[in-house]
Scaffold this motif. Structure first.
Motif, PDB file in Angstrom:
ATOM      1  N   ILE A 177       0.855  -1.192   0.000  1.00 35.92           N
ATOM      2  CA  ILE A 177       0.000   0.000   0.000  1.00 35.92           C
ATOM      3  C   ILE A 177       0.887   1.237   0.000  1.00 35.92           C
ATOM      4  CG2 ILE A 177      -1.667   1.321   1.358  1.00 35.92           C
ATOM      5  CD1 ILE A 177      -2.846  -1.271   2.349  1.00 35.92           C
ATOM      6  N   ALA A 178       0.491   2.235  -0.761  1.00 32.70           N
ATOM      7  CA  ALA A 178       1.236   3.481  -0.820  1.00 32.70           C
ATOM      8  C   ALA A 178       1.086   4.250   0.487  1.00 32.70           C
ATOM      9  CB  ALA A 178       0.745   4.331  -1.988  1.00 32.70           C
ATOM     10  N   GLY A 180       1.109   7.420   1.094  1.00 34.96           N
ATOM     11  CA  GLY A 180       0.225   8.578   1.023  1.00 34.96           C
ATOM     12  C   GLY A 180      -1.232   8.239   1.252  1.00 34.96           C
ATOM     13  N   SER A 181      -1.693   7.119   0.706  1.00 38.68           N
ATOM     14  CA  SER A 181      -3.104   6.753   0.875  1.00 38.68           C
ATOM     15  C   SER A 181      -3.401   6.338   2.310  1.00 38.68           C
ATOM     16  CB  SER A 181      -3.472   5.633  -0.092  1.00 38.68           C
ATOM     17  OG  SER A 181      -2.735   4.453   0.187  1.00 38.68           O
ATOM     18  N   GLN A 184      -3.761   9.456   4.365  1.00 42.41           N
ATOM     19  CA  GLN A 184      -5.077  10.054   4.149  1.00 42.41           C
ATOM     20  C   GLN A 184      -6.140   9.381   5.002  1.00 42.41           C
ATOM     21  OE1 GLN A 184      -5.892  12.838   2.206  1.00 42.41           O
ATOM     22  NE2 GLN A 184      -7.777  12.562   3.381  1.00 42.41           N
ATOM     23  N   GLN A 302       2.601  -0.973  -5.979  1.00 41.85           N
ATOM     24  CA  GLN A 302       1.818  -0.679  -4.791  1.00 41.85           C
ATOM     25  C   GLN A 302       0.373  -0.341  -5.157  1.00 41.85           C
ATOM     26  OE1 GLN A 302       4.272   2.479  -3.068  1.00 41.85           O
ATOM     27  NE2 GLN A 302       4.947   1.060  -1.484  1.00 41.85           N
ATOM     28  N   HIS A 303      -0.505  -0.526  -4.188  1.00 42.79           N
ATOM     29  CA  HIS A 303      -1.922  -0.238  -4.365  1.00 42.79           C
ATOM     30  C   HIS A 303      -2.276   1.022  -3.579  1.00 42.79           C
ATOM     31  CE1 HIS A 303      -2.551  -4.310  -6.044  1.00 42.79           C
ATOM     32  NE2 HIS A 303      -1.641  -4.667  -5.146  1.00 42.79           N
ATOM     33  N   THR A 304      -3.325   1.659  -3.991  1.00 41.73           N
ATOM     34  CA  THR A 304      -3.809   2.870  -3.326  1.00 41.73           C
ATOM     35  C   THR A 304      -5.126   2.578  -2.627  1.00 41.73           C
ATOM     36  OG1 THR A 304      -2.755   4.272  -4.995  1.00 41.73           O
ATOM     37  CG2 THR A 304      -4.473   5.275  -3.638  1.00 41.73           C
TER      38      THR A 304
END
Length: 530
Positions: A177-178, A180-181, A184, A302-304
């Motif tokens: 997982i990224a 940044g997400s 958030q 990676q996934h968001t």
């Protein structure tokens, strides 16, 4: 891979059955009558064979699913092979079986994430390896965990939701997982604490769940999203400073005068996170097996995370209640061996949380619970006996009421003494002495629980105790908490034994504290009975 040998048996067995059916059909086809009878017979047999093959196929699939579940659940347990080699082999097995058992694997991994949180990093590493092999499956698992997280929030399964959040956060370390997400998502959860017109316990839980996740992923967020991460921490600090804590005084075990500050749980965790930040987010407790596969994981896509908004408050929601962090021992109380982690070290929080999880999972089976507590994986690095005793008394003295029956904690302590007779009785005696010395300011409810536990514990160890060490209490007022505690303990002990036994075990100086002997009164045996 697992089912290949089973499939070979199915095909081989079915070929034998079908060939025998055709031979029987040819031999009975001498006349039309015989032919029709054999045809009808063949149709019946063929229907039976189809049902048989279907049942056998279902049974074999169930057997394979059970084997897969066993392999996944048991990964990380003691083995002759290293954890890294076991994870690598298991990832290869699961990747080969994704076509046939994708949904089953998704469900098992999701359940392990919330029901076995102590092995969080092991399963995130496994997911990271699978994501490196099959990007689509990695995305499906992330979506599955997001749905699980949302469902747990809506159904008020707060612990499961927090463990799911931790799992998602640790997937950032595994390059699934990224960063940044995830940041958030954490921002959205902290924003839920800014809502107006909602209970304080709701706000506290959302902030607590974010803070409890940071030990796993704080360093990664600091290195990749420093400014945004710092803004999140500033928002949390403002919230912690402004929140009301009217409940604090009511939940304290001692009113005042103890050497250990009775910190409110969110204040304590925030202090631990700040100290972790000062140490550059470096902790020494969480196992991180994914570091061995960094060269593989860093090359994966990676996934968001999708936008996740916490569900709005509803009047029917029941949130976890606040508590006060119980402290009884200091590092000076542990004379030998490893030192006790500081009260504001993140290791203290992580260890205590793990021990509370063991109690929650095994409290109904006292022997299993004691064995799991003593088999704590990092027992050589900490004074385990002291930390176990402190956590159990924290559960027993939890206000306004303990989570489980009081006798559950007493029976677990007895089993601990049986399993560790060389150390645990001494630690427990030391804890009893500390509690007795601080009993002057103890909460009345905790005083009664202390009496109940101590009398029950004595009854299981022949009522042996060094009563002479407490003789100084005889000079105090009879209503002082110390002599009153001894009197109450003897009264409870007499109910668990008999009066003469209590008189025999107590020194003569304590005669005034021994309850009077209870004599039966026969209503119809008196002289004036009509």
């Amino acid at each position: 891979m697992i089912e290949s040998w089973l499939c070979h048996e199915v095909v081989y067995g079915c070929c034998d059955i079908l060939s025998s059916c055709y031979c029987s059909l040819f031999l009975k086809a001498n006349s039309l009558k015989h032919f029709k009878m054999s045809r009808r017979k063949h149709e019946e047999d063929d229907g039976y064979e189809r049902a048989y093959r279907k049942r056998r196929r279902v049974s074999e699939n169930q057997d394979i699913e059970d084997r897969l579940e066993s392999l996944i659940i048991r990964v990380g347990e003691k083995s002759t092979s290293s954890l890294e080699s076991n994870l690598e082999g298991l990832a290869s097995v699961l990747e080969a079986d994704l076509a046939s058992f994708r949904n089953k694997i998704l469900r098992i991994l999701s359940d392990c994430a919330t029901k076995m949180p102590e092995k969080c990093t092991i399963y995130t590493t496994l997911v990271g390896l699978l994501n490196a092999k099959n990007y689509n499956f990695g995305g499906e698992l992330v979506d599955y965990m997001v749905r699980s997280f949302k469902d747990n929030l809506k159904s008020c399964k707060w612990d499961a939701a927090r463990y799911a959040l931790r799992f998602l956060a640790d997937l950032v370390n595994c390059h699934v997982i990224a960063a940044g997400s995830l940041l958030q998502l954490l921002d959205n959860m902290v924003d839920a604490a800014k809502e107006d017109g909602v209970p304080q316990v709701r706000k506290d839980w959302y902030v607590f769940s974010v803070l409890a996740t940071l030990p796993w992923v704080g360093r990664e967020l600091y290195e990749k999203k420093e400014q945004a991460f710092e803004h999140l921490l500033t928002t949390i600090e403002i919230f912690v400073r402004k929140r009301t804590k009217h409940h604090h005084a009511a939940l304290q075990v001692w009113y005042a005068g103890t050497i250990h500050p009775q910190e409110e749980y969110l204040d304590c965790l925030w202090a631990q996170i700040k100290k972790l930040k000062q140490e550059n987010w470096a902790e020494k407790h969480i196992p991180r097996p994914y570091l061995a596969f960094d060269s593989i994981l860093c090359e994966a896509l990676q996934h968001t995370l999708p936008a996740i908004i916490p569900p709005p408050h509803h009047d029917s929601y029941q949130y976890p209640m606040p508590w006060v962090v119980f402290r009884m021992f200091d590092y000076t109380d542990c004379p030998e061996g490893p030192s006790l982690p500081g009260a504001h070290s993140i290791e203290r929080f992580l260890i205590e949380e793990h021990l509370h999880q063991i109690l929650e999972m095994h409290h109904l089976e006292r022997k299993d619970c004691a064995a799991h507590l003593l088999n704590y994986p990092y027992k050589l690095k900490i004074p385990l006996d002291y930390m176990i005793v402190e956590v159990i008394f924290a559960e027993l003295f939890h206000m306004p009421s303990p989570r489980y029956l009081e006798i559950a904690y007493g029976s677990i302590l007895i089993e601990l003494c049986k399993l560790e007779p060389s150390t645990m009785p001494q630690v427990l005696a030391q804890a009893t002495e500390l509690l007795y010395c601080r009993i002057d300011n103890m909460n009345t409810s905790c005083f009664d629980r202390f009496v109940n536990w101590f009398s029950y514990h004595l009854s299981n160890f022949q009522f042996r105790w060094s009563w002479d060490d407490w003789e100084s209490c005889l000079q105090l007022d009879p209503e002082h908490p110390r002599p009153k505690f001894i009197r109450e303990v003897l009264l409870k002990s007499m109910r668990l034994s008999y009066h003469q036994r209590i008189c025999d075990i107590m020194p003569e100086a304590f005669e005034l504290l021994i309850p009077s002997k209870l004599e039966p009164k026969y209503k119809y045996s008196s002289e004036n009975a009509g």
